[in-house]
Design a protein around this motif. Structure first.
Motif, PDB file in Angstrom:
ATOM      1  N   VAL A  94     -33.903  12.929  15.143  1.00 12.55           N
ATOM      2  CA  VAL A  94     -34.696  13.731  16.070  1.00 12.55           C
ATOM      3  C   VAL A  94     -33.870  14.963  16.434  1.00 12.55           C
ATOM      4  O   VAL A  94     -32.639  14.929  16.424  1.00 12.55           O
ATOM      5  N   LEU A  95     -34.569  16.032  16.735  1.00 15.16           N
ATOM      6  CA  LEU A  95     -33.883  17.288  17.046  1.00 15.16           C
ATOM      7  C   LEU A  95     -33.766  17.477  18.550  1.00 15.16           C
ATOM      8  O   LEU A  95     -34.693  17.189  19.312  1.00 15.16           O
ATOM      9  N   SER A  96     -32.608  17.959  18.976  1.00 15.66           N
ATOM     10  CA  SER A  96     -32.341  18.224  20.388  1.00 15.66           C
ATOM     11  C   SER A  96     -31.331  19.359  20.483  1.00 15.66           C
ATOM     12  O   SER A  96     -30.351  19.390  19.730  1.00 15.66           O
ATOM     13  N   SER A  97     -31.573  20.270  21.418  1.00 21.83           N
ATOM     14  CA  SER A  97     -30.645  21.385  21.593  1.00 21.83           C
ATOM     15  C   SER A  97     -29.401  20.973  22.378  1.00 21.83           C
ATOM     16  O   SER A  97     -28.416  21.714  22.411  1.00 21.83           O
ATOM     17  N   ASN A  98     -29.446  19.804  23.026  1.00 23.23           N
ATOM     18  CA  ASN A  98     -28.284  19.339  23.794  1.00 23.23           C
ATOM     19  C   ASN A  98     -28.002  17.853  23.524  1.00 23.23           C
ATOM     20  O   ASN A  98     -28.037  17.030  24.445  1.00 23.23           O
ATOM     21  N   PRO A  99     -27.721  17.488  22.280  1.00 21.27           N
ATOM     22  CA  PRO A  99     -27.541  16.070  21.948  1.00 21.27           C
ATOM     23  C   PRO A  99     -26.380  15.415  22.679  1.00 21.27           C
ATOM     24  O   PRO A  99     -26.413  14.201  22.923  1.00 21.27           O
ATOM     25  N   ASP A 100     -25.363  16.174  23.050  1.00 25.80           N
ATOM     26  CA  ASP A 100     -24.217  15.588  23.735  1.00 25.80           C
ATOM     27  C   ASP A 100     -24.547  15.153  25.155  1.00 25.80           C
ATOM     28  O   ASP A 100     -23.796  14.374  25.752  1.00 25.80           O
ATOM     29  N   ASP A 101     -25.641  15.655  25.705  1.00 20.72           N
ATOM     30  CA  ASP A 101     -26.046  15.261  27.060  1.00 20.72           C
ATOM     31  C   ASP A 101     -26.870  13.974  27.080  1.00 20.72           C
ATOM     32  O   ASP A 101     -27.126  13.428  28.153  1.00 20.72           O
ATOM     33  N   VAL A 102     -27.286  13.497  25.924  1.00 21.44           N
ATOM     34  CA  VAL A 102     -28.172  12.337  25.852  1.00 21.44           C
ATOM     35  C   VAL A 102     -27.349  11.057  25.914  1.00 21.44           C
ATOM     36  O   VAL A 102     -26.394  10.883  25.163  1.00 21.44           O
ATOM     37  N   ARG A 103     -27.726  10.158  26.825  1.00 27.41           N
ATOM     38  CA  ARG A 103     -27.053   8.866  26.963  1.00 27.41           C
ATOM     39  C   ARG A 103     -27.900   7.696  26.488  1.00 27.41           C
ATOM     40  O   ARG A 103     -27.368   6.650  26.118  1.00 27.41           O
ATOM     41  N   ARG A 104     -29.230   7.844  26.503  1.00 30.59           N
ATOM     42  CA  ARG A 104     -30.108   6.760  26.078  1.00 30.59           C
ATOM     43  C   ARG A 104     -31.296   7.338  25.327  1.00 30.59           C
ATOM     44  O   ARG A 104     -31.729   8.470  25.605  1.00 30.59           O
ATOM     45  N   ALA A 105     -31.814   6.555  24.404  1.00 30.21           N
ATOM     46  CA  ALA A 105     -33.084   6.856  23.743  1.00 30.21           C
ATOM     47  C   ALA A 105     -33.979   5.653  23.962  1.00 30.21           C
ATOM     48  O   ALA A 105     -33.595   4.517  23.666  1.00 30.21           O
ATOM     49  N   VAL A 106     -35.163   5.889  24.519  1.00 28.46           N
ATOM     50  CA  VAL A 106     -36.026   4.808  24.986  1.00 28.46           C
ATOM     51  C   VAL A 106     -37.425   4.961  24.408  1.00 28.46           C
ATOM     52  O   VAL A 106     -37.981   6.063  24.373  1.00 28.46           O
ATOM     53  N   LEU A 107     -37.990   3.841  23.979  1.00 26.58           N
ATOM     54  CA  LEU A 107     -39.387   3.787  23.545  1.00 26.58           C
ATOM     55  C   LEU A 107     -40.216   3.148  24.642  1.00 26.58           C
ATOM     56  O   LEU A 107     -39.841   2.104  25.197  1.00 26.58           O
ATOM     57  N   LEU A 108     -41.351   3.760  24.929  1.00 27.14           N
ATOM     58  CA  LEU A 108     -42.292   3.219  25.903  1.00 27.14           C
ATOM     59  C   LEU A 108     -43.656   3.155  25.226  1.00 27.14           C
ATOM     60  O   LEU A 108     -44.151   4.157  24.713  1.00 27.14           O
ATOM     61  N   ALA A 109     -44.248   1.966  25.194  1.00 26.19           N
ATOM     62  CA  ALA A 109     -45.562   1.833  24.576  1.00 26.19           C
ATOM     63  C   ALA A 109     -46.612   2.514  25.438  1.00 26.19           C
ATOM     64  O   ALA A 109     -46.561   2.425  26.666  1.00 26.19           O
ATOM     65  N   PRO A 110     -47.570   3.206  24.830  1.00 33.19           N
ATOM     66  CA  PRO A 110     -48.672   3.762  25.619  1.00 33.19           C
ATOM     67  C   PRO A 110     -49.388   2.633  26.361  1.00 33.19           C
ATOM     68  O   PRO A 110     -49.558   1.537  25.841  1.00 33.19           O
ATOM     69  N   THR A 111     -49.792   2.914  27.572  1.00 30.17           N
ATOM     70  CA  THR A 111     -50.316   1.871  28.441  1.00 30.17           C
ATOM     71  C   THR A 111     -51.776   1.546  28.153  1.00 30.17           C
ATOM     72  O   THR A 111     -52.589   2.428  27.931  1.00 30.17           O
ATOM     73  N   THR A 112     -52.094   0.248  28.179  1.00 34.39           N
ATOM     74  CA  THR A 112     -53.475  -0.222  28.195  1.00 34.39           C
ATOM     75  C   THR A 112     -53.569  -1.164  29.381  1.00 34.39           C
ATOM     76  O   THR A 112     -53.116  -2.304  29.315  1.00 34.39           O
ATOM     77  N   ALA A 113     -54.096  -0.696  30.499  1.00 33.71           N
ATOM     78  CA  ALA A 113     -54.072  -1.484  31.730  1.00 33.71           C
ATOM     79  C   ALA A 113     -55.459  -1.585  32.351  1.00 33.71           C
ATOM     80  O   ALA A 113     -56.218  -0.618  32.369  1.00 33.71           O
ATOM     81  N   THR A 114     -55.769  -2.768  32.855  1.00 32.99           N
ATOM     82  CA  THR A 114     -56.976  -2.964  33.653  1.00 32.99           C
ATOM     83  C   THR A 114     -56.872  -4.312  34.351  1.00 32.99           C
ATOM     84  O   THR A 114     -56.121  -5.193  33.917  1.00 32.99           O
ATOM     85  N   HIS A 115     -57.599  -4.476  35.438  1.00 33.72           N
ATOM     86  CA  HIS A 115     -57.654  -5.752  36.161  1.00 33.72           C
ATOM     87  C   HIS A 115     -56.257  -6.276  36.486  1.00 33.72           C
ATOM     88  O   HIS A 115     -55.968  -7.457  36.351  1.00 33.72           O
TER      89      HIS A 115
ATOM     90  N   HIS B  42     -40.866  -1.738  26.769  1.00 30.91           N
ATOM     91  CA  HIS B  42     -39.786  -0.770  26.994  1.00 30.91           C
ATOM     92  C   HIS B  42     -38.610  -1.192  26.125  1.00 30.91           C
ATOM     93  O   HIS B  42     -38.113  -2.308  26.255  1.00 30.91           O
ATOM     94  N   LEU B  43     -38.182  -0.308  25.222  1.00 30.52           N
ATOM     95  CA  LEU B  43     -37.110  -0.648  24.292  1.00 30.52           C
ATOM     96  C   LEU B  43     -36.087   0.473  24.238  1.00 30.52           C
ATOM     97  O   LEU B  43     -36.439   1.651  24.069  1.00 30.52           O
ATOM     98  N   ASP B  44     -34.810   0.117  24.367  1.00 30.50           N
ATOM     99  CA  ASP B  44     -33.743   1.068  24.054  1.00 30.50           C
ATOM    100  C   ASP B  44     -33.501   1.040  22.550  1.00 30.50           C
ATOM    101  O   ASP B  44     -33.474  -0.037  21.934  1.00 30.50           O
ATOM    102  N   VAL B  45     -33.352   2.222  21.955  1.00 26.48           N
ATOM    103  CA  VAL B  45     -32.995   2.291  20.536  1.00 26.48           C
ATOM    104  C   VAL B  45     -31.577   2.854  20.428  1.00 26.48           C
ATOM    105  O   VAL B  45     -31.146   3.647  21.262  1.00 26.48           O
ATOM    106  N   ARG B  46     -30.879   2.413  19.424  1.00 24.67           N
ATOM    107  CA  ARG B  46     -29.471   2.782  19.276  1.00 24.67           C
ATOM    108  C   ARG B  46     -29.316   4.231  18.838  1.00 24.67           C
ATOM    109  O   ARG B  46     -30.032   4.705  17.958  1.00 24.67           O
ATOM    110  N   ILE B  47     -28.362   4.903  19.473  1.00 30.04           N
ATOM    111  CA  ILE B  47     -27.954   6.230  19.024  1.00 30.04           C
ATOM    112  C   ILE B  47     -26.798   6.018  18.051  1.00 30.04           C
ATOM    113  O   ILE B  47     -25.721   5.565  18.428  1.00 30.04           O
TER     114      ILE B  47
END
Length: 206
Positions: free
Chosen positions: A123-144, A152-157
């Protein structure tokens, strides 16, 4: 939430009389109180919602890290003839405190292809040295009162280079069922980037 905290939202009391009861905004304020849980498991009260939001309410995490809160009983609209007042089925937006802890990390681009499990991807980032975590969040499907797709998942850098990060995809469909996820980059203060959607699954043709 992108930083691993929990946000509990929506609720009401004594509003189920469908057409004969009071309008929802008359419900006691204490039933509109939001709650937040930090990463150590401690709960505290958040802001009170402007409207009670009951049976058919919803809350989703947006790619910019805010929460959009919508919905309620049908009577909120159908029981109220004045569409100009504050019972018009409006949405509310919650802005978490982490958005006030400084600048966001940059996430400029992600792969457009489906990424295979356990594969490395850039992935591209203009400030990669500032990044401490990369996180996946599933789009929400919520009701009732249930969020059916919360994940919620941390992925390895794996490595950093000028303008890019190399990440490792989740190991299997057990960790991340096939489909799209919001990818956030977080800095040391827990401030998330604006997310971009990435797709995980088996290689095409398998």
């Amino acid at each position: 939430m992108p930083d691993g905290t929990l946000f509990t939202v929506n609720g009401a009391h004594d509003i189920r009389d469908y057409g004969n009861g009071p309008y929802n905004p008359n419900a006691d304020l204490k039933y509109r109180q939001t709650e937040m849980r930090d990463t150590d498991g401690n709960w505290k009260l958040g802001p009170a919602q402007r409207l009670p939001r009951g049976y058919h309410s919803n809350a989703v995490v947006l790619p910019d890290g805010r929460i959009m809160v919508t919905g309620d009983e049908a009577q909120q609209i159908a029981n109220d003839p004045d569409i100009q007042d504050d019972m018009d089925g409006s949405i509310e937006i919650y802005e978490p405190a982490y958005l006030h802890n400084g600048d966001r990390p940059d996430l400029s681009a992600v792969p457009r292809r489906t990424i295979g499990y356990d594969d490395r991807f850039q992935v591209l980032s203009s400030n990669p040295d500032d990044v401490r975590r990369a996180v996946l969040l599933a789009p929400t499907t919520a009701t009732h009162s249930v969020n059916f797709s919360q994940r919620h998942l941390d992925v390895r850098i794996k490595s950093r280079s000028d303008g890019a990060l190399e990440l490792q995809a989740p190991p299997s469909a057990q960790a991340a069922p096939p489909g799209y996820y919001m990818l956030f980059l977080l800095n040391e203060e827990g401030v998330p980037s604006t997310a971009k959607f990435v797709s995980f699954g088996p290689p095409v043709g398998i």
